[in-house]
Design a protein around this motif. Structure first.
Motif, mmCIF file in Angstrom:
data_model
loop_
_atom_site.group_PDB
_atom_site.id
_atom_site.type_symbol
_atom_site.label_atom_id
_atom_site.label_comp_id
_atom_site.label_asym_id
_atom_site.label_seq_id
_atom_site.Cartn_x
_atom_site.Cartn_y
_atom_site.Cartn_z
ATOM 1 N N ALA A 107 41.481 35.368 41.818
ATOM 2 C CA ALA A 107 40.882 35.509 42.598
ATOM 3 C C ALA A 107 40.484 36.880 43.602
ATOM 4 C CB ALA A 107 38.749 34.677 43.092
ATOM 5 N N TRP A 113 40.698 31.151 39.961
ATOM 6 C CA TRP A 113 39.566 30.135 38.799
ATOM 7 C C TRP A 113 40.276 30.651 37.377
ATOM 8 C CZ3 TRP A 113 34.685 33.160 40.028
ATOM 9 C CH2 TRP A 113 34.463 33.070 41.524
ATOM 10 N N ARG A 139 37.087 26.653 40.563
ATOM 11 C CA ARG A 139 38.226 27.201 41.468
ATOM 12 C C ARG A 139 39.563 26.333 41.955
ATOM 13 N NH1 ARG A 139 37.841 28.044 46.918
ATOM 14 N NH2 ARG A 139 37.601 30.082 48.241
ATOM 15 N N LEU A 149 32.374 25.528 39.794
ATOM 16 C CA LEU A 149 31.193 26.948 40.253
ATOM 17 C C LEU A 149 30.195 27.483 39.889
ATOM 18 C CD1 LEU A 149 34.690 29.774 39.412
ATOM 19 C CD2 LEU A 149 33.506 29.128 42.063
ATOM 20 N N SER A 188 31.496 29.657 46.692
ATOM 21 C CA SER A 188 32.107 28.334 45.116
ATOM 22 C C SER A 188 31.250 28.285 44.655
ATOM 23 C CB SER A 188 32.819 27.317 45.992
ATOM 24 O OG SER A 188 34.392 27.510 46.813
#
Length: 299
Positions: A107, A113, A139, A149, A188
């Protein structure tokens, strides 16, 4: 090459080629073969090729800021220096042997991710039917911390791109749907899920990448034989035909990030089909007229 003559660049014969990225530090393509349990690195100019075996299913790969890679295996996230040992930093849902990792992309904030799914690969590497929406999104921090997430469930998690207006785009292959979520950098949690692109009748959505104009290039797996270029508002902008029936992931690369490279799969295909289409599972390339963006790096 231009968009009308996408051609075979490298006859990888991957069972499930995936997770293609461009390493701009050494001008190499890096990707994996999930069921073949190997990692590839290729110079697209000279076609100098290296490959390494992995200890289990390998599900994704990303580049690290320090020059190595971060690798998704069956359920583990590992740090790996090309040719070295795999050093596990996290295990995703270790109490659920019926699921495995699938898509994984670094990310913009330097985390990894990853998405999960019900395991669809038997002990003999034959396909297993997926009967539940068991997949979720996670994550992984550079220190190995894992955060869920979203509470949303997916049949098969695929596609991970971050848009210029602060949203996160991901797909559920089983539902033939690409979704957009609100995401605040450093947060998050995902929120405000919207359907961005769904119901397209050419195959199903697999991996994607984004060009410099913010358009998404989506591989249409399971017989789609094409890439769909999707506008930021979800409109279908263009279809590019490919000489493979299961394109799986794509990445812009080359010195000017103006070549689009595409991996593919031969999983579940009959011997008769492969005899007639021997380049399934290969790596393909063309120049679409747009340029891409550099890959994020873990850490």
């Amino acid at each position: 090459m231009n968009e009308t003559n996408a051609g075979l660049l490298f006859d990888a014969r991957d069972v499930v080629g995936e997770s293609l990225i461009w390493d701009d530090r050494c001008d190499r393509l890096v990707w994996i073969d999930i069921i073949g349990r190997r990692i590839h690195r290729l110079d697209p100019v000279t076609l100098a090729h290296e490959s390494w075996e992995t200890p289990d299913l390998v599900t994704s790969i990303g580049l690290r800021a320090d020059g190595g890679a971060v690798v998704g295996l069956r359920n583990e996230i590992a740090l790996w220096d090309f040719g070295g040992p795999f050093r596990t930093i996290a295990t995703i849902e270790p109490d659920r042997p019926d699921i495995r990792l699938n898509e994984g992309v670094v990310a913009p904030d330097g985390s990894l991710w990853v998405g999960t799914m019900a395991n669809n690969i038997g002990a003999d590497d034959a396909p297993i039917a997926i009967t539940q929406d068991a997949g979720q999104l996670f994550r992984v921090d550079p220190d190995g911390g894992v955060t869920r997430l979203s509470e949303d469930h997916f049949g098969i998690t695929n596609t991970m791109v971050w848009t210029q207006d602060g949203r996160f785009v991901t797909a559920d292959t089983m539902k033939n749907a690409i979704y957009s979520y609100a995401w605040e950098g450093g947060s998050s949690r995902l929120a405000d899920r919207r359907l961005l692109f769904g119901g397209f009748q050419r195959g199903l959505p697999d991996g994607s990448c984004m060009d410099a104009e913010g358009y998404i290039w989506n591989c249409r797996v399971v017989g789609g034989s094409c890439l769909a270029r999707i506008a930021p508002d979800g409109r279908l902008d263009r279809i590019v035909e490919l000489p493979c029936s299961w394109p799986t992931s794509c990445a812009f690369g080359g010195a000017d990030l103006d070549t689009l490279f595409v991996t593919s799969a031969r999983f579940t295909m009959t011997a008769e089909h492969l005899d007639a289409h021997p380049h399934e599972g290969g790596l393909f390339a063309f120049r679409p007229g747009e340029r891409g963006q550099s890959s994020n790096r873990f850490g």
